[in-house]
Design an enzyme around this catalytic site. Structure first.
Site, PDB file in Angstrom:
ATOM      1  N   GLU A 145     -84.267  51.609  37.395  1.00 23.19           N
ATOM      2  CA  GLU A 145     -83.430  50.408  37.347  1.00 23.19           C
ATOM      3  C   GLU A 145     -84.273  49.157  37.164  1.00 23.19           C
ATOM      4  O   GLU A 145     -85.388  49.073  37.670  1.00 23.19           O
ATOM      5  CB  GLU A 145     -82.646  50.279  38.666  1.00 23.19           C
ATOM      6  CG  GLU A 145     -81.696  51.434  38.877  1.00 23.19           C
ATOM      7  CD  GLU A 145     -81.206  51.570  40.311  1.00 23.19           C
ATOM      8  OE1 GLU A 145     -80.066  52.007  40.494  1.00 23.19           O
ATOM      9  OE2 GLU A 145     -81.967  51.254  41.245  1.00 23.19           O
TER      10      GLU A 145
ATOM     11  N   THR B 262     -80.553  58.577  53.879  1.00 23.23           N
ATOM     12  CA  THR B 262     -80.810  59.900  53.316  1.00 23.23           C
ATOM     13  C   THR B 262     -80.881  59.789  51.794  1.00 23.23           C
ATOM     14  O   THR B 262     -80.459  58.784  51.213  1.00 23.23           O
ATOM     15  CB  THR B 262     -79.703  60.899  53.701  1.00 23.23           C
ATOM     16  OG1 THR B 262     -78.479  60.511  53.065  1.00 23.23           O
ATOM     17  CG2 THR B 262     -79.493  60.930  55.208  1.00 23.23           C
TER      18      THR B 262
ATOM     19  N   ASP C 193     -76.669  54.586  46.826  1.00 29.50           N
ATOM     20  CA  ASP C 193     -77.018  53.429  46.004  1.00 29.50           C
ATOM     21  C   ASP C 193     -77.004  53.719  44.519  1.00 29.50           C
ATOM     22  O   ASP C 193     -77.670  53.061  43.738  1.00 29.50           O
ATOM     23  CB  ASP C 193     -78.391  52.863  46.444  1.00 29.50           C
ATOM     24  CG  ASP C 193     -79.499  53.916  46.376  1.00 29.50           C
ATOM     25  OD1 ASP C 193     -79.209  55.065  45.972  1.00 29.50           O
ATOM     26  OD2 ASP C 193     -80.652  53.591  46.716  1.00 29.50           O
TER      27      ASP C 193
HETATM   28  P1  NAD Z   1     -87.059  59.830  51.325  1.00 28.37           P
HETATM   29  O1  NAD Z   1     -86.820  60.872  50.303  1.00 28.37           O
HETATM   30  O2  NAD Z   1     -88.446  59.454  51.695  1.00 28.37           O
HETATM   31  O3  NAD Z   1     -86.301  60.211  52.691  1.00 28.37           O
HETATM   32  C1  NAD Z   1     -84.993  60.683  52.722  1.00 28.37           C
HETATM   33  C2  NAD Z   1     -84.857  61.585  53.940  1.00 28.37           C
HETATM   34  O4  NAD Z   1     -83.463  61.940  54.069  1.00 28.37           O
HETATM   35  C3  NAD Z   1     -85.651  62.878  53.859  1.00 28.37           C
HETATM   36  O5  NAD Z   1     -86.530  63.007  54.962  1.00 28.37           O
HETATM   37  C4  NAD Z   1     -84.572  63.959  53.866  1.00 28.37           C
HETATM   38  O6  NAD Z   1     -84.989  65.145  54.542  1.00 28.37           O
HETATM   39  C5  NAD Z   1     -83.448  63.246  54.593  1.00 28.37           C
HETATM   40  N1  NAD Z   1     -82.120  63.829  54.396  1.00 28.37           N
HETATM   41  C6  NAD Z   1     -81.613  64.381  53.270  1.00 28.37           C
HETATM   42  N2  NAD Z   1     -80.371  64.843  53.530  1.00 28.37           N
HETATM   43  C7  NAD Z   1     -80.099  64.556  54.829  1.00 28.37           C
HETATM   44  C8  NAD Z   1     -78.982  64.771  55.683  1.00 28.37           C
HETATM   45  N3  NAD Z   1     -77.891  65.380  55.258  1.00 28.37           N
HETATM   46  N4  NAD Z   1     -79.046  64.340  56.963  1.00 28.37           N
HETATM   47  C9  NAD Z   1     -80.148  63.692  57.418  1.00 28.37           C
HETATM   48  N5  NAD Z   1     -81.239  63.471  56.659  1.00 28.37           N
HETATM   49  C10 NAD Z   1     -81.215  63.901  55.366  1.00 28.37           C
HETATM   50  O7  NAD Z   1     -86.264  58.518  50.819  1.00 28.37           O
HETATM   51  P2  NAD Z   1     -86.437  57.011  51.307  1.00 28.37           P
HETATM   52  O8  NAD Z   1     -87.402  56.279  50.471  1.00 28.37           O
HETATM   53  O9  NAD Z   1     -86.579  56.997  52.786  1.00 28.37           O
HETATM   54  O10 NAD Z   1     -85.005  56.439  50.910  1.00 28.37           O
HETATM   55  C11 NAD Z   1     -83.850  56.854  51.617  1.00 28.37           C
HETATM   56  C12 NAD Z   1     -82.627  56.433  50.824  1.00 28.37           C
HETATM   57  O11 NAD Z   1     -82.528  55.006  50.816  1.00 28.37           O
HETATM   58  C13 NAD Z   1     -82.691  56.858  49.359  1.00 28.37           C
HETATM   59  O12 NAD Z   1     -81.416  57.342  49.000  1.00 28.37           O
HETATM   60  C14 NAD Z   1     -83.017  55.577  48.625  1.00 28.37           C
HETATM   61  O13 NAD Z   1     -82.507  55.585  47.320  1.00 28.37           O
HETATM   62  C15 NAD Z   1     -82.304  54.558  49.491  1.00 28.37           C
HETATM   63  N6  NAD Z   1     -82.825  53.194  49.420  1.00 28.37           N
HETATM   64  C16 NAD Z   1     -81.926  52.189  49.471  1.00 28.37           C
HETATM   65  C17 NAD Z   1     -82.347  50.882  49.478  1.00 28.37           C
HETATM   66  C18 NAD Z   1     -81.346  49.770  49.579  1.00 28.37           C
HETATM   67  O14 NAD Z   1     -81.695  48.620  49.354  1.00 28.37           O
HETATM   68  N7  NAD Z   1     -80.139  50.044  49.967  1.00 28.37           N
HETATM   69  C19 NAD Z   1     -83.719  50.581  49.385  1.00 28.37           C
HETATM   70  C20 NAD Z   1     -84.624  51.645  49.362  1.00 28.37           C
HETATM   71  C21 NAD Z   1     -84.170  52.952  49.393  1.00 28.37           C
END
Ligand code: NAD
Length: 338
Positions: free
Chosen positions: A56, A203, A229
């Site tokens: 993005e 997640t 997101d």
């Molecule tokens: P990451 O891959 O490092 O961590 C995600 C974690 O979620 C993993 O440890 C995984 O095991 C866990 N997970 C998956 N399914 C699950 C479930 N059903 N229950 C509990 N845990 C579960 O990712 P990250 O960098 O920590 O990002 C997390 C999320 O936040 C991503 O989806 C990312 O796109 C989003 N994000 C959003 C913003 C925002 O501004 N809103 C900013 C950054 C990241």
């Protein structure tokens, strides 16, 4: 010249300022920019999707400065040893188009997301909230925990992740900071969220997930949902959304990417800037279920880039690179080849 802040330099800057103080300054800068919302020319971000994820571009300008962030989201990346989210950002002078700053933004994204989450919770969660459930303990986890402790006074954390190593890593990293926060590892999502003041979901799965249902919620809880997101990538079922009063960053983008992509497009939602400027109410009663449907908005990155540019300048961190031709002989581009 353009100032380059790579990952080690940005990390050095944050350590130099102090993590808690950096989060405070970042939240203040983001809030100040939300307060001047009409000054920004805004767009929903531009997304290019593939089966594995998305890349993005997030542009925004306040007329004086322009910024964009490049960010990806690839939930399968950790299995290949790569982060789910990686980013860099550019800050430019609108009057001449000169790129002023080229900065790492993976760390900065985690910091600004956490600062924004805590800022939203300050007006949406019940006053005196102390206990937060953190569902999803990956890369964003420490930053969310720290921002909620520093900016909101959270002192109890309940962690849940199907990957026990992720929760252990989070617990270890937080313990190393010596914070007065009591951390428990929950055996299930149910156990983690039961009666918590705040539920943060972070997640990553390219699917319409349903981490919990409306029946599992307690009146008064605040949901900070950051993992949904992208189109087709959500964390909460529609029944949870219907039970909540919903707050978003920038509605045109969140309707495409956020939890509310599952609801009719005409459903009214409140933008966070309206609450921060007093134009709309936040939490209205102790029993409200509030939801911050966060997807991440360019204004937060603009605020973060402006802040790190100033802090790096004050501390003389980073170095200048000749990314574009400098002043002198503007019509003789050919000299660059000589
Ligand atoms: P990451 O891959 O490092 O961590 C995600 C974690 O979620 C993993 O440890 C995984 O095991 C866990 N997970 C998956 N399914 C699950 C479930 N059903 N229950 C509990 N845990 C579960 O990712 P990250 O960098 O920590 O990002 C997390 C999320 O936040 C991503 O989806 C990312 O796109 C989003 N994000 C959003 C913003 C925002 O501004 N809103 C900013 C950054 C990241």
């Amino acid at each position: 010249m353009t100032r380059l802040l790579d990952l080690p330099t940005l990390a050095q800057l944050v350590r130099n300022v102090g993590l808690a103080d950096f989060l405070r300054q970042l939240a203040a800068q983001i809030e100040a920019d939300f307060q001047r919302w009409p000054a920004f020319e805004k767009n929903a971000r531009l997304a290019h999707h593939c089966a594995q994820g998305v890349i993005e571009l997030m542009p925004i300008s306040d007329g004086a400065r322009y910024s964009f962030k490049f960010v990806n989201g690839h939930p399968g990346n950790p299995a290949q040893g790569l982060p789910t989210v990686m980013a860099f950002g550019v800050l430019a002078d609108m009057a001449t188009g000169t790129p002023l700053l080229l900065a790492e933004a993976t760390l900065l994204t985690a910091l600004r997301t956490a600062a924004t989450s805590a800022l939203a919770a300050r007006v949406l969660a019940r006053p005196g909230s102390r206990c937060m459930a953190l569902i999803g303990n990956g890369a964003q986890g420490e930053f969310q925990a720290l921002a909620f402790h520093t900016l909101l006074g959270i002192t109890q954390l309940r962690l849940y992740d199907p990957d026990p190593q992720a929760s252990a890593k989070l617990q270890r990293n937080l313990a190393a900071l010596g914070l007065p926060v009591h951390i428990t590892l929950a055996a299930s999502i149910d156990e983690a969220i039961a009666g918590a003041d705040i539920i943060t979901t972070a997640t990553a799965a390219k699917a319409h997930a349903a981490l919990f249902g409306a029946a599992q919620l307690t009146p008064g809880q605040h949901l900070n949902a950051i993992g949904g997101d992208c189109p087709g990538k959500t964390e909460l079922p529609p029944e949870v959304l219907r039970a909540a009063r919903i707050f978003v960053e920038y509605a045109p983008q969140t309707r495409i990417e956020g939890e509310i992509q599952q609801l009719p497009a005409e459903l009214p939602v409140t933008e966070l800037w309206q609450v921060l400027t007093g134009q709309a109410p936040g939490r209205q009663s102790a029993a409200d279920i509030t939801l911050f449907d966060s997807v991440g908005f360019a204004l937060e990155d603009h605020a973060a880039l402006c802040l790190v540019q100033r802090l790096a300048q004050e501390r003389q961190l980073g170095h200048d690179i000749a990314l574009v031709p400098g002043a002198g002989g503007p019509k003789d581009l050919f000299r660059a080849l000589r």
